[in-house]
Design an enzyme around this catalytic site. Structure first.
Site, short mmCIF file in Angstrom:
data_model
loop_
_atom_site.label_atom_id
_atom_site.label_comp_id
_atom_site.label_asym_id
_atom_site.label_seq_id
_atom_site.Cartn_x
_atom_site.Cartn_y
_atom_site.Cartn_z
N GLN A 29 -5.12 -4.05 -1.83
CA GLN A 29 -4.74 -3.06 -2.85
C GLN A 29 -4.66 -3.68 -4.25
OE1 GLN A 29 -4.71 0.10 -2.30
NE2 GLN A 29 -4.43 0.32 -0.10
N CYS A 80 -3.09 5.29 6.97
CA CYS A 80 -3.36 4.69 8.28
C CYS A 80 -2.37 5.17 9.33
CB CYS A 80 -3.27 3.17 8.20
SG CYS A 80 -4.23 2.52 6.86
N ASN A 109 0.81 -1.23 0.00
CA ASN A 109 0.00 0.00 0.00
C ASN A 109 0.84 1.27 0.00
OD1 ASN A 109 0.36 -1.32 2.67
ND2 ASN A 109 -0.41 0.63 3.45
N1 PMP Z 1 -4.44 -3.99 4.18
C1 PMP Z 1 -3.98 -3.09 3.29
C2 PMP Z 1 -2.90 -3.48 2.32
C3 PMP Z 1 -4.50 -1.79 3.28
O1 PMP Z 1 -4.03 -0.90 2.40
C4 PMP Z 1 -5.51 -1.45 4.21
C5 PMP Z 1 -6.09 -0.05 4.25
N2 PMP Z 1 -5.15 0.98 4.33
C6 PMP Z 1 -5.95 -2.42 5.12
C7 PMP Z 1 -5.39 -3.68 5.07
C8 PMP Z 1 -7.00 -2.13 6.15
O2 PMP Z 1 -8.26 -2.01 5.54
P1 PMP Z 1 -9.57 -1.57 6.33
O3 PMP Z 1 -9.54 -0.08 6.34
O4 PMP Z 1 -10.71 -2.10 5.49
O5 PMP Z 1 -9.54 -2.18 7.67
#
Ligand code: PMP
Length: 378
Positions: free
Chosen positions: A180, A324, A150
């Site tokens: 992704q 995140c 990501n």
């Molecule tokens: N895995 C990856 C590779 C992500 O990019 C993300 C979101 N940034 C997540 C997990 C988490 O996803 P969610 O917001 O649906 O919990």
């Protein structure tokens, strides 16, 4: 001006999703477990969505468990599989470039006494299938590896790794965080040799708060929660029918345009790469053969946060490493061989098919202005 170049963080819900959610709120508000008409109306909508997402993954609808998103899917997969298969086999394998939700699930396993092995990319920043496979032994119960990173868009060799592991250690459960990659690249759990595979709604023009976990037939998981019978008891709790219906509709809408969208955003990425290459002090960090949807680069002498604010003032939304981490470094860029200085000056641009060449031009104009106004003036 509003230029949104942060689709790896989240996407705008599409019209198909909004229509399906609205319809489900009006007509499918019942409890899918209820044995009456109102319940049946709700269940029809979750069944339809399960079919739509299964069609996008090329799997059986029965293999999909709805969750609250990829974070939960990752935890259910990793902790659920370790609990089911890890009583005697105490080793679990992952990589050093995973999303925080996968990292966190493995941290919890480490606290429970599992031997957690995190495989790093080589000195050239490339993660190799042989290295992942070599980390797996007789004592290993689980391996988890993401499909598309990501932060950089690097595509990891999941298929090769999982095939090798399957040949040598057929007892090992293989999980892939495909968030992704889903509906961006061809993603099929079967072709990837994945027993478990995570997807999320809000990265594919559905709403936040819904995701799914593919669970291959015959694979056992110990659920994170105990309660009702929903989702084969793997995810108790009344299903959010509107969120699920919206997810299904978004998947159905995007499914037929995967190749065309990838080609289109690939063109935007190429145009951005070209313009950035002509700018002094800018280094593209994503691998050339990475996902067409993500481009990571650094701008010498400017910190990510300064650039984010400057661009935001101009109505341009991009991200530093990953959304995140809210500006906090995850350490993943360094794992890919990017120096700490460059990591501190990184921007991540991520596309969707709604972006235009004008968005790319607007970003590059703003970056040139930022360089003129902000570099050397600190
Ligand atoms: N895995 C990856 C590779 C992500 O990019 C993300 C979101 N940034 C997540 C997990 C988490 O996803 P969610 O917001 O649906 O919990």
């Amino acid at each position: 001006m509003s230029v949104y170049l942060d689709s790896a963080a989240t996407t705008r819900p599409g019209e198909a999703c909004i229509a399906a959610m609205t319809e489900a709120l009006r007509e499918g508000w019942g409890n899918p477990s209820s044995l009456h008409r109102v319940g049946f109306e709700a269940q029809c909508r979750t069944d339809r969505a399960r079919g739509q997402i299964a069609a996008a993954l090329g799997c059986d609808a029965e293999c999909l468990i709805f969750t609250s998103g990829a974070t939960e899917s990752n935890h259910l997969a990793i902790r659920g599989a370790a609990a089911a298969y890890g009583r005697r086999r105490r080793r679990v394998v992952t990589t050093t470039v995973e999303h925080a939700s996968v990292r966190g699930a493995f941290d919890l396993l480490a606290e429970q006494g599992y031997e957690v092995v995190r495989v790093a990319p080589g000195a050239d920043g490339i993660l190799r299938a042989e290295d992942v496979a070599a980390a797996v032994d007789e004592n290993t119960c689980l391996v988890s590896m993401m499909l598309v990173n990501n932060e950089t868009g690097a595509i990891l060799p999941v298929q090769q790794s999982f095939a090798m592991i399957g040949r040598e250690h057929s007892h090992v459960i293989r999980h892939c965080d495909a968030v992704q990659g889903f509906l961006k690249l061809p993603v099929s759990p079967e072709k990837l040799h994945a027993d478990l595979l995570t997807v999320s709604g809000h990265k594919v023009h559905a709403c936040k708060g819904v995701g799914a976990l593919y669970v291959k037939k015959g694979v056992r998981l110990i659920p994170l929660l105990k309660g009702g019978e929903q989702e084969k008891r793997l995810r108790p709790g009344t299903e959010s029918v509107p969120l699920i219906a919206g997810f299904g509709a978004a998947a159905a809408e995007l499914r037929g345009t995967l190749a065309a969208r990838a080609e289109y955003v690939g063109g935007l990425r190429a145009a951005l790469t070209e313009q950035l290459s002509a700018m002094e002090g800018v280094t593209v960090q994503s691998p050339a053969d990475g996902s067409p949807y993500i481009l990571s680069f650094s701008v010498k002498g400017l910190r990510s946060e300064t650039m984010l604010h400057f661009l935001s003032e101009k109505g341009i939304s991009v991200s530093s490493g990953s959304a995140c981490s809210k500006g906090k470094q995850s350490g993943v860029l360094e794992q890919f061989g990017i120096k700490p200085d460059a990591a501190d000056s990184t921007l991540r641009v991520s596309f969707c098919a709604e972006n235009t060449p004008e968005d790319v031009t607007a970003l590059c104009d703003a970056l040139r202005e930022a360089q003129e106004r902000l570099v050397h003036k600190r």
